[in-house]
Design a protein around this motif. Sequence first.
Motif, short mmCIF file in Angstrom:
data_model
loop_
_atom_site.label_atom_id
_atom_site.label_comp_id
_atom_site.label_asym_id
_atom_site.label_seq_id
_atom_site.Cartn_x
_atom_site.Cartn_y
_atom_site.Cartn_z
N TRP A 32 0.82 -1.20 0.00
CA TRP A 32 0.00 0.00 0.00
C TRP A 32 0.86 1.26 0.00
CZ3 TRP A 32 -3.97 -1.68 4.33
CH2 TRP A 32 -4.88 -2.60 3.77
N LEU A 35 2.42 1.73 -3.53
CA LEU A 35 1.42 2.12 -4.52
C LEU A 35 0.92 3.55 -4.29
CD1 LEU A 35 -0.64 -1.19 -4.84
CD2 LEU A 35 0.79 -0.11 -6.59
N SER A 36 0.85 3.96 -3.02
CA SER A 36 0.42 5.33 -2.75
C SER A 36 1.44 6.35 -3.25
CB SER A 36 0.19 5.52 -1.25
OG SER A 36 1.41 5.38 -0.53
N SER A 39 1.23 5.95 -7.41
CA SER A 39 -0.02 6.41 -8.03
C SER A 39 -0.79 7.31 -7.07
CB SER A 39 -0.90 5.20 -8.42
OG SER A 39 -2.17 5.65 -8.86
N PHE A 42 -4.32 5.82 -5.83
CA PHE A 42 -4.51 4.59 -5.07
C PHE A 42 -5.32 4.81 -3.80
CE2 PHE A 42 -3.19 1.48 -1.84
CZ PHE A 42 -3.59 0.31 -2.47
N THR A 285 -4.82 -6.21 -4.09
CA THR A 285 -3.95 -5.03 -4.16
C THR A 285 -3.00 -5.12 -5.34
OG1 THR A 285 -4.05 -4.71 -1.76
CG2 THR A 285 -2.23 -3.68 -2.91
N GLY A 289 -3.34 -2.34 -8.08
CA GLY A 289 -2.17 -1.49 -8.31
C GLY A 289 -1.64 -1.63 -9.72
N LEU A 293 -1.26 1.38 -12.53
CA LEU A 293 0.05 1.69 -13.11
C LEU A 293 0.15 1.30 -14.58
CD1 LEU A 293 2.34 0.56 -10.14
CD2 LEU A 293 1.59 2.89 -10.71
#
Length: 321
Positions: A32, A35-36, A39, A42, A285, A289, A293
Amino acid sequence: MEEKTVQDNKLLNYFKNNLSKATLFLVLFVMWGILSILSPYFFTYNNIFNLVRQTSVIAVVATGMTFVIISGGIDLSVGSIVGASGIIVSMLLINGTPILLAVLITLLICLGLGAVSGMFIYEGNVPPFIATLGMMSMARGLALLLSGGQILTGLPRSFINFAQVTFLGIPMLTIVLIVVVAAAFFVLTRTRFGRNVYTIGSSDEVARLSGINMRVNYYAIYMLNAFLSGVAGIMLTSRLSSGIPTSGNMYELDAIASVVIGGASLSGAEGSVLGTIIGALIMSTLRNGGNLLGVDPFWLRMATGLLIVLAVLFDQVRKKQ
């Protein structure tokens, strides 16, 4: 001295199990976090809402698969039963059947499909892999036969809205998952049936000598798995607003991956509902994700297969140690 040794072993096993779950949580939080950063979308409300709804469906399937894998079996039919469930409930609703009655009839049919798998495995002594492979083909064929290979539309708005509404900010699909997980956790940890599942996974011979009714438990395990796949099929149909005969395709892979990544052993006798849910979140996830992306979905499918192999490899190394 012997009593102290037994107590020490229990403490050691408790520590190992909780350390494994803590590691899974850490992996999930790291994913997480990455990915935060990669992106900006997210951690938006809409994406988290979609992520939770996506996880809810596959996690219900994976919860049923947890029982099967702990018992030392495997079930390849869950994705096809998801598809068949969606078509059956769609046909009933389109023909004017009340929603609750349509859901009940659909789940009873799914229980019947699970009973057939249990019959093949116990009465016919067919390996679970082969028995459920055959059921996978039969259930998918049933979905295609009933629908004529067409997507079924025109479902009641009240049925479709179920997947869209929330309760206290939580999607209704997630509420269903919470109920399923709570019930499954209770059954596995607090009932005789749950203890029987672990004993069967440890050794069929030990289970028989312990006086466990093998016929009843084998039927129950595969019927429960088919039932939860039916529940997931109804949830997915509401989410997609239509009955799609090919829905649930490859869900068996995602379910097995969630259970194995969650710490279950394909050899049986190991696993937990909490671990499975974390595994399902990791899987969702990864897919979510990857979509944000712009990663090719075929690469994501390859990554899923690699995760399964690595999880099984880790389990084998752990057992040798």
